[in-house]
Design a protein around this motif. Sequence first.
Motif, PDB file in Angstrom:
ATOM      1  N   UNK A  43       0.973  -1.247  -0.146  1.00 11.60           N
ATOM      2  CA  UNK A  43       0.109  -0.002   0.119  1.00 11.60           C
ATOM      3  C   UNK A  43       0.779   1.166   0.082  1.00 11.60           C
ATOM      4  N   UNK A  44       1.883   1.171   0.655  1.00 15.05           N
ATOM      5  CA  UNK A  44       2.938   2.360   0.938  1.00 15.05           C
ATOM      6  C   UNK A  44       3.358   2.700  -0.663  1.00 15.05           C
ATOM      7  N   UNK A  45       4.022   1.543  -1.192  1.00 21.68           N
ATOM      8  CA  UNK A  45       4.527   1.601  -2.556  1.00 21.68           C
ATOM      9  C   UNK A  45       3.483   2.326  -3.493  1.00 21.68           C
ATOM     10  N   UNK A  46       2.256   1.473  -3.630  1.00 19.74           N
ATOM     11  CA  UNK A  46       1.332   1.874  -4.673  1.00 19.74           C
ATOM     12  C   UNK A  46       0.635   3.226  -4.312  1.00 19.74           C
ATOM     13  N   UNK A  47       0.548   3.577  -2.998  1.00 20.74           N
ATOM     14  CA  UNK A  47       0.006   5.164  -2.912  1.00 20.74           C
ATOM     15  C   UNK A  47       1.136   6.213  -3.174  1.00 20.74           C
ATOM     16  N   UNK A  48       2.291   5.672  -2.843  1.00 18.39           N
ATOM     17  CA  UNK A  48       3.529   6.753  -2.889  1.00 18.39           C
ATOM     18  C   UNK A  48       4.167   6.894  -4.342  1.00 18.39           C
ATOM     19  N   UNK A  49       3.610   6.336  -5.282  1.00 15.18           N
ATOM     20  CA  UNK A  49       4.215   6.481  -6.657  1.00 15.18           C
ATOM     21  C   UNK A  49       4.263   7.883  -7.264  1.00 15.18           C
TER      22      UNK A  49
END
Length: 158
Positions: A43-49
Amino acid sequence: MMRRSQIGLLSRLLLLLLVVEMTPPAIPVPMRSSPQSLALLRARDQCGRELTAAQRLQLDRMQFEDAAHVRHYLHCFWSRLQLWLDETGFRRSFGGERRLNVEQALPAINGCNAKTSSRGSGAQTVVDWCFRAFVCVLATPVGEWYKRHMSDVINGNA
């Protein structure tokens, strides 16, 4: 003069030293992350793109300024984890009953949902509400737990 037994011993010692010198150091085995930790990281990676490196670092340091990119990131993050519902706010627990004292978490989470909700005013979006509720929760013992847990997850210790 050296005897044969001494030469043999010396040869074996030199061979042992050579083997030790050429053997690569042991590589630490990474800790295996739990499914919950992997979900947090995804979730951190997907939302931080869309974030810059500086913005991401700020969030990883648990610094949540009142800025559009932070509000959108937090809404995306908590929604993706299915711990934020636009209709009701945060669900009952950030980390599951085994990780968090539910008796402490429920009043904090429910209180922040209620305190920051401005239903009927129309001025606040669900993204704004999520941000304000999250900041409210951070100011409680639940927020302290969250900061420690997320730091452990980010650093590979959970």
